[in-house]
Scaffold this motif. Structure first.
Motif, PDB file in Angstrom:
ATOM      1  N   VAL A  62     -19.854 -10.400 -31.376  1.00  0.00           N
ATOM      2  CA  VAL A  62     -18.193  -9.931 -31.035  1.00  0.00           C
ATOM      3  C   VAL A  62     -18.539  -8.761 -30.345  1.00  0.00           C
ATOM      4  N   ALA A  63     -19.245  -7.872 -30.316  1.00  0.00           N
ATOM      5  CA  ALA A  63     -19.648  -6.724 -29.649  1.00  0.00           C
ATOM      6  C   ALA A  63     -19.741  -7.017 -28.289  1.00  0.00           C
ATOM      7  N   SER A  64     -20.981  -8.171 -28.301  1.00  0.00           N
ATOM      8  CA  SER A  64     -21.539  -8.305 -26.873  1.00  0.00           C
ATOM      9  C   SER A  64     -20.395  -9.074 -26.117  1.00  0.00           C
ATOM     10  N   CYS A  65     -19.662  -9.941 -26.778  1.00  0.00           N
ATOM     11  CA  CYS A  65     -18.585 -10.691 -26.021  1.00  0.00           C
ATOM     12  C   CYS A  65     -17.205  -9.666 -25.503  1.00  0.00           C
ATOM     13  N   ARG A  66     -17.348  -8.772 -26.117  1.00  0.00           N
ATOM     14  CA  ARG A  66     -16.219  -7.634 -25.755  1.00  0.00           C
ATOM     15  C   ARG A  66     -16.655  -7.022 -24.239  1.00  0.00           C
ATOM     16  N   GLU A  67     -18.235  -6.923 -24.323  1.00  0.00           N
ATOM     17  CA  GLU A  67     -18.699  -6.308 -23.166  1.00  0.00           C
ATOM     18  C   GLU A  67     -18.796  -7.337 -21.937  1.00  0.00           C
ATOM     19  N   TRP A  68     -19.068  -8.601 -22.098  1.00  0.00           N
ATOM     20  CA  TRP A  68     -19.150  -9.518 -21.288  1.00  0.00           C
ATOM     21  C   TRP A  68     -17.549  -9.852 -20.551  1.00  0.00           C
ATOM     22  N   ALA A  69     -16.569  -9.650 -21.359  1.00  0.00           N
ATOM     23  CA  ALA A  69     -15.270  -9.845 -20.986  1.00  0.00           C
ATOM     24  C   ALA A  69     -14.626  -8.732 -19.988  1.00  0.00           C
ATOM     25  N   ARG A  70     -15.424  -7.727 -19.901  1.00  0.00           N
ATOM     26  CA  ARG A  70     -14.965  -6.712 -19.080  1.00  0.00           C
ATOM     27  C   ARG A  70     -15.168  -7.342 -17.570  1.00  0.00           C
ATOM     28  N   PRO A  71     -14.211  -6.712 -16.729  1.00  0.00           N
ATOM     29  CA  PRO A  71     -14.756  -6.986 -15.190  1.00  0.00           C
ATOM     30  C   PRO A  71     -16.098  -6.034 -14.696  1.00  0.00           C
ATOM     31  N   PRO A  72     -16.579  -6.605 -13.670  1.00  0.00           N
ATOM     32  CA  PRO A  72     -16.249  -7.687 -12.917  1.00  0.00           C
ATOM     33  C   PRO A  72     -16.720  -8.759 -13.287  1.00  0.00           C
ATOM     34  N   ALA A  73     -16.198 -10.065 -12.898  1.00  0.00           N
ATOM     35  CA  ALA A  73     -16.433 -11.395 -13.183  1.00  0.00           C
ATOM     36  C   ALA A  73     -16.202 -11.492 -14.917  1.00  0.00           C
ATOM     37  N   GLY A  74     -15.131 -10.776 -15.296  1.00  0.00           N
ATOM     38  CA  GLY A  74     -14.613 -10.851 -16.619  1.00  0.00           C
ATOM     39  C   GLY A  74     -13.746 -11.988 -17.114  1.00  0.00           C
ATOM     40  N   LEU A  75     -13.389 -11.850 -18.255  1.00  0.00           N
ATOM     41  CA  LEU A  75     -12.432 -12.897 -18.990  1.00  0.00           C
ATOM     42  C   LEU A  75     -11.177 -13.173 -17.648  1.00  0.00           C
ATOM     43  N   ARG A  76     -11.069 -14.440 -17.752  1.00  0.00           N
ATOM     44  CA  ARG A  76     -10.147 -14.860 -16.814  1.00  0.00           C
ATOM     45  C   ARG A  76      -9.190 -16.140 -17.436  1.00  0.00           C
ATOM     46  N   THR A  77      -8.085 -16.412 -16.938  1.00  0.00           N
ATOM     47  CA  THR A  77      -7.158 -17.412 -17.135  1.00  0.00           C
ATOM     48  C   THR A  77      -7.683 -18.563 -16.360  1.00  0.00           C
ATOM     49  N   VAL A  78      -7.869 -19.787 -16.599  1.00  0.00           N
ATOM     50  CA  VAL A  78      -8.340 -20.852 -15.895  1.00  0.00           C
ATOM     51  C   VAL A  78      -7.399 -21.816 -15.458  1.00  0.00           C
ATOM     52  N   LYS A  79      -7.318 -22.120 -14.236  1.00  0.00           N
ATOM     53  CA  LYS A  79      -6.328 -22.876 -13.670  1.00  0.00           C
ATOM     54  C   LYS A  79      -6.882 -24.206 -13.357  1.00  0.00           C
ATOM     55  N   THR A  80      -6.156 -25.519 -13.415  1.00  0.00           N
ATOM     56  CA  THR A  80      -6.838 -26.775 -13.249  1.00  0.00           C
ATOM     57  C   THR A  80      -6.344 -27.382 -11.763  1.00  0.00           C
ATOM     58  N   PRO A  81      -7.026 -28.014 -11.033  1.00  0.00           N
ATOM     59  CA  PRO A  81      -6.521 -28.572  -9.564  1.00  0.00           C
ATOM     60  C   PRO A  81      -5.183 -29.075  -9.931  1.00  0.00           C
ATOM     61  N   GLY A  82      -4.793 -29.780 -10.793  1.00  0.00           N
ATOM     62  CA  GLY A  82      -3.350 -30.231 -11.000  1.00  0.00           C
ATOM     63  C   GLY A  82      -2.325 -29.343 -11.078  1.00  0.00           C
ATOM     64  N   GLY A  83      -2.623 -27.897 -11.402  1.00  0.00           N
ATOM     65  CA  GLY A  83      -1.735 -26.968 -11.622  1.00  0.00           C
ATOM     66  C   GLY A  83      -1.515 -26.515 -13.266  1.00  0.00           C
ATOM     67  N   GLY A  84      -2.261 -27.204 -13.761  1.00  0.00           N
ATOM     68  CA  GLY A  84      -2.263 -26.654 -15.364  1.00  0.00           C
ATOM     69  C   GLY A  84      -2.827 -25.371 -15.453  1.00  0.00           C
ATOM     70  N   VAL A  85      -2.625 -24.625 -16.589  1.00  0.00           N
ATOM     71  CA  VAL A  85      -3.186 -23.708 -17.065  1.00  0.00           C
ATOM     72  C   VAL A  85      -3.976 -23.571 -18.353  1.00  0.00           C
ATOM     73  N   MET A  86      -5.004 -23.325 -18.627  1.00  0.00           N
ATOM     74  CA  MET A  86      -5.634 -23.407 -19.886  1.00  0.00           C
ATOM     75  C   MET A  86      -5.394 -22.069 -20.744  1.00  0.00           C
ATOM     76  N   THR A  87      -4.793 -22.627 -22.004  1.00  0.00           N
ATOM     77  CA  THR A  87      -4.469 -21.504 -22.929  1.00  0.00           C
ATOM     78  C   THR A  87      -5.532 -20.634 -23.555  1.00  0.00           C
ATOM     79  N   ALA A  88      -6.711 -21.110 -23.544  1.00  0.00           N
ATOM     80  CA  ALA A  88      -7.968 -20.487 -23.694  1.00  0.00           C
ATOM     81  C   ALA A  88      -8.615 -19.621 -22.689  1.00  0.00           C
ATOM     82  N   ARG A  89      -8.774 -18.390 -22.903  1.00  0.00           N
ATOM     83  CA  ARG A  89      -9.417 -17.512 -21.619  1.00  0.00           C
ATOM     84  C   ARG A  89     -10.925 -17.562 -21.506  1.00  0.00           C
ATOM     85  N   GLN A  90     -11.470 -17.396 -20.534  1.00  0.00           N
ATOM     86  CA  GLN A  90     -12.911 -17.750 -20.467  1.00  0.00           C
ATOM     87  C   GLN A  90     -13.742 -16.775 -19.538  1.00  0.00           C
TER      88      GLN A  90
END
Length: 220
Positions: free
Chosen positions: A33-61
Protein backbone atom coordinates in the motif's frame (compact mmCIF):
# COMPACT_ATOMS: atom_id res chain seq x y z
CA UNK A 1 -10.27 -13.95 8.89
CA UNK A 2 -10.11 -16.06 12.06
CA UNK A 3 -13.08 -17.78 13.64
CA UNK A 4 -14.98 -18.32 10.39
CA UNK A 5 -17.54 -21.09 10.24
CA UNK A 6 -16.14 -22.22 6.89
CA UNK A 7 -12.44 -21.29 6.68
CA UNK A 8 -11.28 -20.15 3.27
CA UNK A 9 -8.88 -22.48 1.51
CA UNK A 10 -6.97 -22.59 -1.76
CA UNK A 11 -9.33 -23.41 -4.64
CA UNK A 12 -9.34 -23.81 -8.39
CA UNK A 13 -11.81 -21.36 -9.96
CA UNK A 14 -11.36 -22.87 -13.42
CA UNK A 15 -8.66 -24.98 -15.08
CA UNK A 16 -5.46 -22.97 -14.64
CA UNK A 17 -7.10 -20.34 -12.40
CA UNK A 18 -6.30 -20.57 -8.68
CA UNK A 19 -7.43 -18.53 -5.67
CA UNK A 20 -5.10 -18.47 -2.66
CA UNK A 21 -6.75 -16.65 0.29
CA UNK A 22 -4.65 -14.58 2.68
CA UNK A 23 -1.46 -15.09 0.70
CA UNK A 24 0.03 -11.73 1.67
CA UNK A 25 0.85 -11.09 5.32
CA UNK A 26 -0.36 -7.88 6.93
CA UNK A 27 3.18 -6.45 6.83
CA UNK A 28 3.47 -7.28 3.13
CA UNK A 29 0.13 -5.61 2.50
CA UNK A 30 1.20 -2.47 4.36
CA UNK A 31 4.42 -2.33 2.36
CA UNK A 32 2.54 -2.69 -0.93
CA UNK A 33 0.00 0.00 0.00
CA UNK A 34 2.83 2.42 0.87
CA UNK A 35 4.55 1.60 -2.43
CA UNK A 36 1.33 2.10 -4.39
CA UNK A 37 0.98 5.56 -2.89
CA UNK A 38 4.44 6.45 -4.19
CA UNK A 39 3.81 4.94 -7.62
CA UNK A 40 0.53 6.87 -7.89
CA UNK A 41 2.32 10.23 -7.69
CA UNK A 42 3.09 12.11 -10.91
CA UNK A 43 4.84 12.04 -13.27
CA UNK A 44 3.17 9.09 -15.04
CA UNK A 45 0.97 8.69 -11.98
CA UNK A 46 -2.56 7.51 -11.28
CA UNK A 47 -4.90 8.48 -14.09
CA UNK A 48 -8.42 8.02 -15.42
CA UNK A 49 -8.50 5.72 -18.45
CA UNK A 50 -10.67 6.61 -21.43
CA UNK A 51 -11.61 4.03 -24.05
CA UNK A 52 -11.56 4.74 -27.82
CA UNK A 53 -15.37 4.65 -27.83
CA UNK A 54 -15.59 7.52 -25.35
CA UNK A 55 -16.16 5.46 -22.23
CA UNK A 56 -14.39 6.15 -18.94
CA UNK A 57 -13.11 3.43 -16.61
CA UNK A 58 -14.28 4.01 -13.04
CA UNK A 59 -11.17 2.35 -11.60
CA UNK A 60 -8.12 4.60 -11.92
CA UNK A 61 -4.80 3.13 -12.99
CA UNK A 62 -1.03 3.51 -12.91
CA UNK A 63 1.51 1.22 -14.57
CA UNK A 64 5.06 0.11 -13.85
CA UNK A 65 7.49 -1.23 -16.46
CA UNK A 66 5.06 -0.66 -19.31
CA UNK A 67 2.16 1.77 -19.60
CA UNK A 68 -1.09 0.13 -20.67
CA UNK A 69 -3.58 2.08 -22.77
CA UNK A 70 -6.56 0.80 -24.77
CA UNK A 71 -5.34 -1.46 -26.35
CA UNK A 72 -1.58 -1.70 -26.18
CA UNK A 73 1.57 -0.82 -24.28
CA UNK A 74 4.05 2.05 -24.39
CA UNK A 75 7.08 3.23 -22.45
CA UNK A 76 5.47 6.60 -21.77
CA UNK A 77 2.06 7.61 -20.40
CA UNK A 78 0.72 8.26 -23.88
CA UNK A 79 -2.85 8.87 -22.69
CA UNK A 80 -1.74 10.75 -19.55
CA UNK A 81 1.00 13.32 -19.00
CA UNK A 82 3.36 11.74 -21.54
CA UNK A 83 6.07 11.10 -18.95
CA UNK A 84 8.24 7.95 -19.00
CA UNK A 85 6.65 5.05 -17.16
CA UNK A 86 8.11 4.20 -13.75
CA UNK A 87 10.43 1.16 -13.74
CA UNK A 88 9.27 -2.26 -12.62
CA UNK A 89 10.98 -2.97 -9.27
CA UNK A 90 12.84 -6.27 -9.16
CA UNK A 91 11.18 -7.19 -5.86
CA UNK A 92 7.74 -6.84 -7.46
CA UNK A 93 8.83 -9.07 -10.36
CA UNK A 94 10.06 -11.63 -7.82
CA UNK A 95 6.71 -11.42 -6.05
CA UNK A 96 5.04 -12.43 -9.31
CA UNK A 97 7.20 -15.51 -9.65
CA UNK A 98 6.59 -16.46 -6.00
CA UNK A 99 2.85 -16.05 -6.53
CA UNK A 100 2.85 -18.46 -9.47
CA UNK A 101 4.79 -21.00 -7.41
CA UNK A 102 2.30 -20.62 -4.56
CA UNK A 103 -0.63 -21.22 -6.91
CA UNK A 104 0.76 -24.01 -9.06
CA UNK A 105 3.60 -25.47 -7.00
CA UNK A 106 7.36 -25.36 -7.64
CA UNK A 107 8.15 -22.78 -10.31
CA UNK A 108 4.76 -22.99 -11.95
CA UNK A 109 6.37 -23.95 -15.24
CA UNK A 110 7.91 -20.51 -15.73
CA UNK A 111 11.09 -20.23 -17.77
CA UNK A 112 13.76 -18.66 -15.56
CA UNK A 113 14.97 -16.31 -18.30
CA UNK A 114 12.01 -15.76 -20.62
CA UNK A 115 9.19 -15.37 -18.12
CA UNK A 116 10.20 -12.22 -16.26
CA UNK A 117 7.31 -10.23 -14.82
CA UNK A 118 7.89 -6.80 -16.34
CA UNK A 119 4.44 -5.19 -16.06
CA UNK A 120 2.52 -4.12 -12.97
CA UNK A 121 -0.87 -2.50 -13.47
CA UNK A 122 -2.30 -0.99 -10.29
CA UNK A 123 -6.02 -0.22 -10.28
CA UNK A 124 -7.63 1.83 -7.53
CA UNK A 125 -11.34 1.26 -6.86
CA UNK A 126 -13.45 3.53 -4.71
CA UNK A 127 -16.79 2.25 -3.41
CA UNK A 128 -18.56 3.03 -6.70
CA UNK A 129 -15.91 1.72 -9.11
CA UNK A 130 -16.39 -1.36 -11.23
CA UNK A 131 -14.48 -3.27 -13.90
CA UNK A 132 -16.36 -4.72 -16.84
CA UNK A 133 -15.70 -8.18 -18.22
CA UNK A 134 -12.47 -8.12 -20.23
CA UNK A 135 -9.50 -10.25 -21.23
CA UNK A 136 -5.83 -9.50 -20.59
CA UNK A 137 -4.95 -9.99 -24.24
CA UNK A 138 -2.51 -7.19 -25.10
CA UNK A 139 0.60 -9.11 -24.08
CA UNK A 140 2.68 -11.30 -26.41
CA UNK A 141 3.38 -13.80 -23.62
CA UNK A 142 1.13 -16.64 -22.45
CA UNK A 143 2.66 -16.59 -18.93
CA UNK A 144 0.12 -16.57 -16.08
CA UNK A 145 -1.42 -13.35 -14.83
CA UNK A 146 -0.95 -12.62 -11.12
CA UNK A 147 -3.59 -10.59 -9.27
CA UNK A 148 -3.10 -9.26 -5.72
CA UNK A 149 -5.90 -7.63 -3.70
CA UNK A 150 -5.44 -4.93 -1.06
CA UNK A 151 -8.02 -3.00 0.95
CA UNK A 152 -11.76 -3.38 0.49
CA UNK A 153 -13.21 -6.76 -0.43
CA UNK A 154 -14.86 -7.22 -3.81
CA UNK A 155 -16.79 -9.63 -6.00
CA UNK A 156 -14.42 -11.08 -8.59
CA UNK A 157 -16.21 -12.55 -11.59
CA UNK A 158 -14.23 -15.14 -13.55
CA UNK A 159 -15.71 -16.28 -16.82
CA UNK A 160 -14.82 -18.25 -19.91
CA UNK A 161 -12.59 -17.58 -22.92
CA UNK A 162 -15.37 -17.20 -25.48
CA UNK A 163 -17.87 -14.67 -24.17
CA UNK A 164 -18.36 -11.95 -21.56
CA UNK A 165 -21.55 -13.63 -20.41
CA UNK A 166 -22.23 -16.88 -18.54
CA UNK A 167 -20.88 -19.28 -17.58
CA UNK A 168 -18.87 -17.48 -14.93
CA UNK A 169 -18.01 -17.90 -11.26
CA UNK A 170 -18.24 -15.17 -8.61
CA UNK A 171 -15.87 -15.29 -5.64
CA UNK A 172 -15.15 -12.84 -2.86
CA UNK A 173 -11.63 -11.42 -2.80
CA UNK A 174 -10.33 -9.92 0.42
CA UNK A 175 -7.23 -7.96 1.28
CA UNK A 176 -4.16 -10.17 0.93
CA UNK A 177 -5.77 -12.64 -1.49
CA UNK A 178 -3.98 -13.95 -4.55
CA UNK A 179 -5.44 -15.09 -7.87
CA UNK A 180 -3.30 -16.59 -10.63
CA UNK A 181 -4.71 -17.53 -14.02
CA UNK A 182 -2.83 -19.11 -16.89
CA UNK A 183 -2.91 -22.08 -19.23
CA UNK A 184 -6.45 -22.70 -20.52
CA UNK A 185 -7.74 -19.75 -18.45
CA UNK A 186 -5.08 -17.22 -19.49
CA UNK A 187 -7.49 -15.40 -21.81
CA UNK A 188 -10.65 -15.87 -19.76
CA UNK A 189 -12.95 -12.89 -19.37
CA UNK A 190 -13.03 -11.48 -15.84
CA UNK A 191 -14.21 -8.38 -14.00
CA UNK A 192 -15.21 -6.75 -10.73
CA UNK A 193 -18.97 -6.01 -10.53
CA UNK A 194 -18.95 -4.86 -6.91
CA UNK A 195 -16.71 -3.45 -4.18
CA UNK A 196 -17.69 -3.78 -0.53
CA UNK A 197 -16.99 -0.38 1.03
CA UNK A 198 -15.31 -0.05 4.44
CA UNK A 199 -14.18 -3.68 4.59
CA UNK A 200 -10.43 -3.01 4.39
CA UNK A 201 -8.26 -4.03 7.36
CA UNK A 202 -7.98 -0.88 9.49
CA UNK A 203 -4.23 -1.46 9.85
CA UNK A 204 -3.74 -0.56 6.18
CA UNK A 205 -5.13 2.97 6.48
CA UNK A 206 -6.71 2.47 3.07
CA UNK A 207 -10.16 3.55 1.93
CA UNK A 208 -11.02 1.65 -1.23
CA UNK A 209 -9.46 -1.28 -3.05
CA UNK A 210 -6.10 -1.67 -4.77
CA UNK A 211 -5.55 -4.43 -7.28
CA UNK A 212 -2.01 -5.13 -8.47
CA UNK A 213 -1.91 -7.16 -11.66
CA UNK A 214 1.45 -8.58 -12.73
CA UNK A 215 2.07 -9.73 -16.27
CA UNK A 216 4.85 -10.88 -18.59
CA UNK A 217 4.76 -8.61 -21.63
CA UNK A 218 6.72 -10.65 -24.17
CA UNK A 219 7.57 -7.25 -25.71
CA UNK A 220 11.01 -6.08 -26.82
Amino acid sequence: MSGELFPRTRSEIAPGAVHVPDWLSLDEQRNLVASCREWARPPAGLRTVKTPGGGVMTARQVGLGWHWFPYGYARTAVDGDGAPVKPMPSWVASLGRAAVAAAYGDGGGLDETADEYDIALINFYDAEARMGMHRDADEKSASPVVSLSLGDSCVFRFGNTETRTKPYTDIELRSGDLVVFGGPSRLAYHGVPRVYAETAPPELGLTGRLNITLRVSGLE
